[in-house]
Design an enzyme around this catalytic site. Sequence first.
Site, PDB file in Angstrom:
ATOM      1  N   ASP A 199      -7.219   4.180  -4.396  1.00 25.59           N
ATOM      2  CA  ASP A 199      -7.914   4.006  -2.937  1.00 25.59           C
ATOM      3  C   ASP A 199      -8.591   5.441  -2.632  1.00 25.59           C
ATOM      4  OD1 ASP A 199      -7.801   1.964  -0.683  1.00 25.59           O
ATOM      5  OD2 ASP A 199      -7.479   4.151   0.335  1.00 25.59           O
ATOM      6  N   LYS A 236       0.848  -0.988  -0.096  1.00 24.37           N
ATOM      7  CA  LYS A 236      -0.105  -0.054   0.134  1.00 24.37           C
ATOM      8  C   LYS A 236       1.082   1.283  -0.176  1.00 24.37           C
ATOM      9  CE  LYS A 236      -4.447   0.976   0.301  1.00 24.37           C
ATOM     10  NZ  LYS A 236      -5.510   0.265   0.111  1.00 24.37           N
TER      11      LYS A 236
HETATM   12  P1  NDP Z   1     -12.805   7.777  -2.688  1.00 25.11           P
HETATM   13  O1  NDP Z   1     -11.856   8.875  -2.487  1.00 25.11           O
HETATM   14  O2  NDP Z   1     -13.544   7.505  -3.975  1.00 25.11           O
HETATM   15  O3  NDP Z   1     -14.074   8.027  -1.906  1.00 25.11           O
HETATM   16  C1  NDP Z   1     -13.758   8.061  -0.269  1.00 25.11           C
HETATM   17  C2  NDP Z   1     -15.329   8.615   0.434  1.00 25.11           C
HETATM   18  O4  NDP Z   1     -15.036   8.304   1.581  1.00 25.11           O
HETATM   19  C3  NDP Z   1     -15.507   9.844   0.106  1.00 25.11           C
HETATM   20  O5  NDP Z   1     -17.077  10.102   0.191  1.00 25.11           O
HETATM   21  C4  NDP Z   1     -15.095  10.614   1.245  1.00 25.11           C
HETATM   22  O6  NDP Z   1     -15.648  11.781   1.831  1.00 25.11           O
HETATM   23  C5  NDP Z   1     -15.321   9.649   2.437  1.00 25.11           C
HETATM   24  N1  NDP Z   1     -14.334   9.688   3.667  1.00 25.11           N
HETATM   25  C6  NDP Z   1     -12.792   9.750   3.357  1.00 25.11           C
HETATM   26  N2  NDP Z   1     -12.209  10.084   4.581  1.00 25.11           N
HETATM   27  C7  NDP Z   1     -13.187  10.158   5.351  1.00 25.11           C
HETATM   28  C8  NDP Z   1     -13.318  10.523   6.537  1.00 25.11           C
HETATM   29  N3  NDP Z   1     -12.116  10.626   7.462  1.00 25.11           N
HETATM   30  N4  NDP Z   1     -14.392  10.638   7.359  1.00 25.11           N
HETATM   31  C9  NDP Z   1     -15.482  10.752   6.572  1.00 25.11           C
HETATM   32  N5  NDP Z   1     -15.637  10.143   5.318  1.00 25.11           N
HETATM   33  C10 NDP Z   1     -14.446  10.010   4.656  1.00 25.11           C
HETATM   34  O7  NDP Z   1     -12.356   6.324  -2.119  1.00 25.11           O
HETATM   35  P2  NDP Z   1     -12.868   4.993  -2.099  1.00 25.11           P
HETATM   36  O8  NDP Z   1     -14.271   4.888  -2.474  1.00 25.11           O
HETATM   37  O9  NDP Z   1     -11.920   4.405  -3.160  1.00 25.11           O
HETATM   38  O10 NDP Z   1     -12.390   4.405  -0.731  1.00 25.11           O
HETATM   39  C11 NDP Z   1     -13.432   4.373   0.112  1.00 25.11           C
HETATM   40  C12 NDP Z   1     -12.790   3.059   1.109  1.00 25.11           C
HETATM   41  O11 NDP Z   1     -12.804   1.836   0.552  1.00 25.11           O
HETATM   42  C13 NDP Z   1     -11.341   3.025   1.757  1.00 25.11           C
HETATM   43  O12 NDP Z   1     -11.599   2.685   3.205  1.00 25.11           O
HETATM   44  C14 NDP Z   1     -10.661   2.364   0.865  1.00 25.11           C
HETATM   45  O13 NDP Z   1      -9.571   1.904   1.655  1.00 25.11           O
HETATM   46  C15 NDP Z   1     -11.870   1.163   0.614  1.00 25.11           C
HETATM   47  N6  NDP Z   1     -11.160   0.400  -0.615  1.00 25.11           N
HETATM   48  C16 NDP Z   1     -11.423   0.758  -1.817  1.00 25.11           C
HETATM   49  C17 NDP Z   1     -11.004  -0.014  -2.995  1.00 25.11           C
HETATM   50  C18 NDP Z   1     -11.048   0.645  -4.367  1.00 25.11           C
HETATM   51  O14 NDP Z   1     -10.854  -0.376  -5.290  1.00 25.11           O
HETATM   52  N7  NDP Z   1     -11.183   2.010  -4.451  1.00 25.11           N
HETATM   53  C19 NDP Z   1     -11.093  -1.573  -2.800  1.00 25.11           C
HETATM   54  C20 NDP Z   1     -11.040  -1.807  -1.539  1.00 25.11           C
HETATM   55  C21 NDP Z   1     -11.406  -0.967  -0.429  1.00 25.11           C
HETATM   56  P3  NDP Z   1     -14.868  13.412   1.396  1.00 25.11           P
HETATM   57  O15 NDP Z   1     -14.808  13.698   0.205  1.00 25.11           O
HETATM   58  O16 NDP Z   1     -15.418  14.237   2.381  1.00 25.11           O
HETATM   59  O17 NDP Z   1     -13.467  13.167   1.753  1.00 25.11           O
HETATM   60  O1  2IT Z   2      -7.859  -1.647  -0.351  1.00 22.15           O
HETATM   61  C1  2IT Z   2      -7.784  -2.221  -1.507  1.00 22.15           C
HETATM   62  O2  2IT Z   2      -8.099  -3.099  -1.790  1.00 22.15           O
HETATM   63  C2  2IT Z   2      -7.701  -1.220  -2.776  1.00 22.15           C
HETATM   64  N1  2IT Z   2      -7.539   0.033  -2.775  1.00 22.15           N
HETATM   65  C3  2IT Z   2      -7.679  -1.705  -4.130  1.00 22.15           C
HETATM   66  C4  2IT Z   2      -6.156  -2.308  -4.384  1.00 22.15           C
HETATM   67  C5  2IT Z   2      -5.790  -2.741  -5.840  1.00 22.15           C
HETATM   68  O3  2IT Z   2      -4.664  -3.204  -6.063  1.00 22.15           O
HETATM   69  O4  2IT Z   2      -6.811  -2.826  -6.712  1.00 22.15           O
END
Ligand code: NDP
Ligand code: 2IT
Length: 457
Positions: free
Chosen positions: A176, A136
């Site tokens: 992420d 990561k």
């Molecule tokens: P994005 O940046 O697309 O969206 C993040 C969302 O979470 C936004 O709505 C953001 O709001 C909110 N957020 C972020 N930080 C905070 C906080 N401190 N408190 C409250 N809300 C918060 O990210 P993703 O959707 O990609 O990721 C979301 C989660 O999913 C993370 O935990 C990530 O690690 C996990 N994840 C993502 C994957 C992926 O493929 N993208 C795969 C597996 C897990 P704001 O705009 O206000 O910051």
């Molecule tokens: O937390 C996660 O699994 C991710 N942000 C996706 C990682 C990836 O390599 O697709």
Amino acid sequence: MISYLKMEKHVKNYVDDFMNRIIAKNPNEPEFHQAVREVVESLAPYILENPVLQKMKVLERIAEPERVIMFRVPWINDKGEVEINRGYRVQMNSAIGPYKGGIRFHSSVNLSILKFLAFEQTFKNSLTTLPMGGGKGGSDFNPKGKSDNEVMNFCQSFITELSRHIGSNIDVPAGDIGVGGREIGFMFGQYKRLRNEFTGTFTGKGIDWGGSLLRPEATGYGTSYFVQEMLATRNDTVEGKTVTISGSGNVAQYAAQKMTRLGAKVVTLSDSNGYIYDPDGLDEEKIEYVMELKNVFRGRIKEYADRYPSATYYEGQRPWHVKCDIAMPCATQNELDGDDAKALVANGCICVAEGANMPSTPEAIEVFLSHKLLYAPGKASNAGGVATSGLEMSQNSMRIAWSSEEVDAKLHAIMKNIHAACCEYGTEEDGYVNYVKGANIAGFIKVANAMLAQGIV
Ligand code: NDP
Ligand code: 2IT
């Protein structure tokens, strides 16, 4: 997680000793301690039954990153001023494949958060059954309010340094929080320019330049498929269920879309400022609006309530006190605490599936498990994102592109497999499936066997 209070004494001693060493060696890293503790609590009985794991210090080695790269990221903003951020890549474990995991750009990013994420990623990637190690990275760069030009300048500087340490058979980053298609494009472009080589070193690429169909959708869709599998263990379905979702980014958007298409009613979304509650539920048109609002205009979820009068915006609050059948935390770590968990249980929630990484605090998990909810930890339920990254790597290696139906079928099969693995290792005497224990043990076994086979490295 077995309840700490209910643990046998020798198991508790093992956990305490292990955690004391982790805390002494990694001070000031609370998120990393939290992630390790959850895994150690699940694995302790298994490790104590298998002395070779103890003798070869397999879990101790898994909890020590193979390598941490930390670097200066200088760049110039639109006013011509010099800005300096800190970049990181945690290369946690390469026992079963090249390091693989996302890049996070958020002002809160620090070593503790990236070590917890890389640690989780090692188990998650193992669960996918694909050959990917754990990693990561990220930076404390905050993309909010930055112009495209500033984001590009930052990404180019970040990759100029990181490029020495990554490669399609070495370490393959993806998105992420704060890193989506735009950022992957800028990073890939700079990497290709520096290396003068077109490789599959990033996943989440655009469809026209090596990306996989369905990668953007994969995390939210995969989490929804996992919910279907969990409900099926109780002869239930998603149809007609009320769902609360937090976040409004990549994972939340596609979880909302898939759950809606499966017949559920999604009533909340959020961001770090507050949440919207729409008792009528989201439909395809409303979800399209959210996608445009967030991904094109980079707006705030508050604007949803201005556009749709059926919705109310709650400033500074989280959606966990809204009545629901299924809760899907899809924003960030520790966004759902013990009180939130109690409110969910009191309101009749039967299933919690994590789209985010470690969104539930240990106190919340204890509440879910003691009330025997269907509770899926992120490393199991959100693995569809990285699994589809693995499928993107395969397509790049073969220089082919699968149709979205093909990718969806593989994603669906992987999520079913992960669910089955959790049931195999997590089913308790009374039939309750402890998905935390199941995911931790199933994820661990493959990595541990690989490490035992490869000697002390
Ligand atoms: P994005 O940046 O697309 O969206 C993040 C969302 O979470 C936004 O709505 C953001 O709001 C909110 N957020 C972020 N930080 C905070 C906080 N401190 N408190 C409250 N809300 C918060 O990210 P993703 O959707 O990609 O990721 C979301 C989660 O999913 C993370 O935990 C990530 O690690 C996990 N994840 C993502 C994957 C992926 O493929 N993208 C795969 C597996 C897990 P704001 O705009 O206000 O910051
Ligand atoms: O937390 C996660 O699994 C991710 N942000 C996706 C990682 C990836 O390599 O697709």
